[in-house]
Design an enzyme around this catalytic site. Structure first.
Site, mmCIF file in Angstrom:
data_model
loop_
_atom_site.group_PDB
_atom_site.id
_atom_site.type_symbol
_atom_site.label_atom_id
_atom_site.label_comp_id
_atom_site.label_asym_id
_atom_site.label_seq_id
_atom_site.Cartn_x
_atom_site.Cartn_y
_atom_site.Cartn_z
ATOM 1 N N GLY A 283 16.227 -0.405 25.891
ATOM 2 C CA GLY A 283 15.189 -0.577 24.217
ATOM 3 C C GLY A 283 13.869 -0.092 24.451
ATOM 4 O O GLY A 283 13.434 0.433 23.564
ATOM 5 N N GLY B 204 20.473 4.446 27.405
ATOM 6 C CA GLY B 204 22.014 4.060 27.701
ATOM 7 C C GLY B 204 22.841 4.839 27.257
ATOM 8 O O GLY B 204 22.722 5.406 28.630
ATOM 9 N N LYS C 156 25.709 5.471 14.596
ATOM 10 C CA LYS C 156 25.072 5.126 13.869
ATOM 11 C C LYS C 156 23.845 5.508 13.565
ATOM 12 O O LYS C 156 23.044 5.810 14.195
ATOM 13 C CB LYS C 156 24.364 2.930 13.996
ATOM 14 C CG LYS C 156 26.079 2.641 13.267
ATOM 15 C CD LYS C 156 25.584 1.012 13.688
ATOM 16 C CE LYS C 156 27.548 0.774 13.597
ATOM 17 N NZ LYS C 156 26.745 -0.965 13.502
ATOM 18 N N ARG D 202 18.661 -0.037 40.609
ATOM 19 C CA ARG D 202 17.220 -0.522 39.694
ATOM 20 C C ARG D 202 16.345 -1.187 41.092
ATOM 21 O O ARG D 202 14.814 -0.451 41.099
ATOM 22 C CB ARG D 202 17.401 -1.842 38.379
ATOM 23 C CG ARG D 202 17.525 -1.120 37.823
ATOM 24 C CD ARG D 202 17.355 -2.261 36.449
ATOM 25 N NE ARG D 202 18.264 -1.712 35.345
ATOM 26 C CZ ARG D 202 18.936 -2.382 34.318
ATOM 27 N NH1 ARG D 202 19.591 -3.525 34.845
ATOM 28 N NH2 ARG D 202 19.062 -1.819 33.227
#
Ligand code: AMP
Length: 417
Positions: A396, A373, A217, A34
């Site tokens: 996100g 992710g 999911k 980062r």
């Protein structure tokens, strides 16, 4: 304003970066990706002859000072990466003097913004059910504005280069932009690259477009699947989702992961794909295991005929071929979520087949975006990150962007709120 068109000479720039780097128990950085990601922006400002005020969050201190999450721990690493003197401001809301004294060519690193509850703008110590909550929230929003105004007062220009927090309307990521005019606020290079990458898969699409959605999911990916349904030619749904679809279609899935309350949704997705002419690719066979472990016994079975006591943990050989065929001739590719439990070395084949096909397509001129992710962890595990077009830094934030949501951090700069 764009960063390339701005001359920072003699100016103080306050830059929101994402220096939320992982630290070991001695406070040493274990992965500096980062920090390296923000360097092009930070170095451009210094090279122009500007002064840098760097701000970031680290971890989730929840509005309280927590020395374990102090950015003081990374000051030396930031100075080494920038190759300039870096001073540290131990209180980010009381750094006016240090900012005023900051010479051009040097940097001031502010303490963790989230030591102040105003950064996130959520009232602390009061439950949402409390009748006084709304009042507390209103008061907090007012003090968030004051906090943002204080940060803004340190500088002549604001740069946002923190894509990882662009989906948050925080003081330093969005509210602060209100205190700069359009000529004095801009996205940094990293943000520009992320925005361009998202644009390539949402607007500027070269066909065929194949999206691969995996992970555990359906429920966490439904917003994205729905947004992509109008754009893609091929939609691969893989990973744990496979078994919700298999069961919905009357299959037997043994102990495989399944969202029983999403069976209707799975059938709706199948019908929608048909109606829209999208080639929906679901796993036909799988590698089933007799326990959730790397050393489990395995057998290849149809995804809808898994024996009792067994669970599907990876895509089978026929499925891997189907996936590769839908990917290798694509000209635009988006990959989010693994095709199996890739953390176990014996269940990486499905994800590996996807990664290899993406690399091949990219070599043949496709634009490929990997993000959100676990698929990033996947390409890193396979050592293929430099063979795809773009690996997103935002988890996100990327997912919200490809759901089609406007990110507050970007809207605040472009003025399209
Ligand atoms: P997500 O956070 O929803 O993107 O899911 C990522 C996780 O899904 C990874 O940790 C994978 O191990 C997991 N996953 C992928 N395939 C399966 C599967 N067949 N059964 C259980 N977990 C899975």
């Amino acid at each position: 304003m764009t960063i390339d068109n701005f001359n920072f000479a003699g100016k103080k720039a306050i830059v929101r970066v994402d220096f939320n780097v992982p630290l070991d128990e001695n406070g040493h950085i274990t992965d500096d990706t980062r920090i390296r990601g923000a360097l092009p922006t930070l170095k451009k400002i210094l090279a122009d002859g500007g002064a840098l005020i760097i701000m970031s969050h680290m971890g989730k201190p929840k509005g309280k000072v927590n020395p374990k999450m102090s950015l003081a721990q990374i000051k030396d690493a930031v100075a080494a990466a920038l190759g300039c003197n870096v001073t540290f401001a131990p209180d980010c809301a009381k750094a006016a003097e240090a900012a005023a004294a900051l010479p051009c060519g040097e940097a001031l690193l502010l303490e963790n913004l989230r030591f102040y509850p105003e950064e996130e703008g959520k009232p602390v110590g009061i439950d949402k059910a409390d009748p006084a909550y709304d009042e507390a929230k209103k008061a907090m929003k007012a003090s968030q504005k004051e906090f943002a105004k204080t940060l803004a007062s340190y500088a002549d220009v604001y740069v946002n280069d923190a894509f990882g927090t662009a989906h948050r309307k925080h003081a330093s990521t969005a509210v602060i932009a209100d205190y700069f005019d359009a000529d004095h606020k801009m996205l940094g290079y990293l943000m520009e690259k992320e925005v361009k990458a998202v644009d390539n898969v949402l607007s500027d699409i070269k066909r065929p477009f194949t999206a691969i959605m995996g992970g555990s999911k359906v429920s966490t990916k439904i917003g994205i699947i729905e947004n992509l349904m109008d754009k893609v030619d091929n939609l691969i749904l893989c990973g744990g989702m496979t078994y919700t679809f298999a069961k919905a279609q009357g299959g037997h899935i043994g102990l495989s992961i399944c969202e029983d309350d999403k069976l209707d949704l799975a059938l709706e997705i199948i019908a929608k794909a048909k109606a829209k002419g999208v080639n929906l690719v679901l796993g036909t066979d799988c590698v089933a295991a007799d326990s959730f472990s790397n050393d489990a016994n395995t057998q290849v079975v149809p995804a809808g005929a898994i024996p009792d006591g067994w669970e599907g943990l990876d895509a089978g050989p026929e499925t891997r071929k189907l996936f590769a065929n839908a990917i290798k001739d694509a000209k635009t590719i988006l990959w989010n979520g693994p095709a199996g439990v890739f953390e176990f070395d014996n269940f990486t084949a499905g994800s590996r087949a996807i990664a290899d096909a993406i690399v091949e397509a990219t070599r043949n001129g496709a634009f490929s975006l990997v993000g959100g992710g676990d698929s990033v962890a996947c390409v890193n595990k396979f050592g293929l990150a430099d063979q795809v077009s773009y690996v997103s830094t935002g988890g996100g934030a990327l997912l919200e962007a490809i759901e089609g949501k406007v990110l507050p951090g970007i809207a605040a700069i472009r003025g399209d709120k």
